[in-house]
Write an enzyme that holds these catalytic residues in place. Sequence first.
Site, PDB file in Angstrom:
ATOM      1  N   HIS A  24     -40.451  29.550  32.680  1.00 55.00           N
ATOM      2  CA  HIS A  24     -40.370  29.107  32.513  1.00 55.00           C
ATOM      3  C   HIS A  24     -39.103  28.851  33.960  1.00 55.00           C
ATOM      4  CE1 HIS A  24     -36.987  25.708  32.129  1.00 55.00           C
ATOM      5  NE2 HIS A  24     -38.905  24.189  32.096  1.00 55.00           N
TER       6      HIS A  24
HETATM    7 CA    CA Z   1     -44.025  28.729  34.773  1.00 57.60          CA
END
Ligand code: CA
Length: 408
Positions: free
Chosen positions: A201
Amino acid sequence: ENGITRPKGHKVTYHYNSTVEDMHFGKTHPMKPWRLTLAKHLILGYGLQHTMDTHEAVAAGKDQVSRFHDPHYVEFLSQVSPTTFDELCRDPRFAKAIPPKHPGDNVDLGPYNLSTSPGADCPVFADMSTYLFLYTGATLAAARQLVSDTSDIAINWSGGLHHAHKAEASGFCYINDIVLAILEMLKRWPRVLYIDIDVHHGDGVEEAFQREPRVMTLSFHRYGTYDESQPGHKFFPGTGDVSDRGLRGTIGEHFALNVPIGAGIDDRQYGGLFEAIVGRAFEAYKPSAIVLQCGADSLGGDRLGQFNLNIKQHGECIAFVKALGVPLLLLGGGGYTARNVARAWCHETALATDNTLPPNIPMDLIPEPRAFQGHGNGNGQLYPAFPPNKHINECKDDQLEMMVKKLD
Ligand code: CA
Ligand code: V1S
Ligand code: ZN
């Protein structure tokens, strides 16, 4: 002679610095800057340097880095080395940045999540300041080329360090070159779209712009428990749920998008998700420019990643974004099976310059040889024990479709 040509109608610039490639995070650390040398040699071997302008980067200044980062943190980074670390830790200006020790911590952390313990995510290593300010300088030079219209696609494979926070290093990232580049681009353009195909992320970039409607962040990433054997262990960094859409109650709400994905996603599923979501985000947001973080740890067989993408699909994401036709900053990021990283970023450099490489290097992923798990061939070499660590595909098509609906 080998069919490699300059792109017609658009200009590509390539930003690099060889000093960055010679750095060592530590023997057991997965981040290997020499993967950049491998990529560069492939790029040069194919003659792609004749298809773009190459720029040797100079170091970013402390003032430039402080446009996002805390000035004390920047000062610390500019002075830190294995020899100065202990003294800097005793300096009262930085002492308050040392986090409290939790029982069970296996590494001793110093200020700003930095550490000299072996096995730390963000180790203090020799010539580290030089490394940090150079990769940042390369990304800023690339961003400035776009802003001044002297480039349509600017590339820095040594950048893309998306986890760094305002006053904290995280997940192998110290200076958030992406945030600094976007700030530079906002001087000229009203809206910038950030897309992140690293398997992790892009939390640092999202957090930096969580109150900012002029930047839309969109990350595709592995999300959930690392594996069934340790139910409490989350895949790093543990954030980026689909419900995470920017800071609630601020004007930045709805300008962050997250696509959390299970292990083992394949080319067809990823391509479907990527084109549907990026296509829709582009149409709705109408960005003036795009920053694409091309982390290669989303490839199959990556030492840390858990996706099953081939180089072809990874490249198709880059080609799809390029076809949207707005100024484009291409950055690196993760990627821990060096030979596959080099081939992916070489292939993507060719795509940026409208070239197709001759098929004399197979597109299949090369498995990482694993010490102690292989079978010796009698010559002291090890054969890989397993095919590329293909993670069992736990992504169901109907669940992926539901997520796309939720995001719309
Ligand atoms: Ca990513
Ligand atoms: N996954 C993973 C992983 N492996 C390591 C690691 C292994 C050996 C070492 F010598 C040092 C570190 N750290 C992690 C992750 C961080 C992943 C960062 C990805 C970066 C990027 O690709 O997105 C962009 C460049 N860290 C953790 O999982 C945290 C810990 C939870 C476990 C490891 N210890 C060192 C800290 C705590
Ligand atoms: Zn990553």
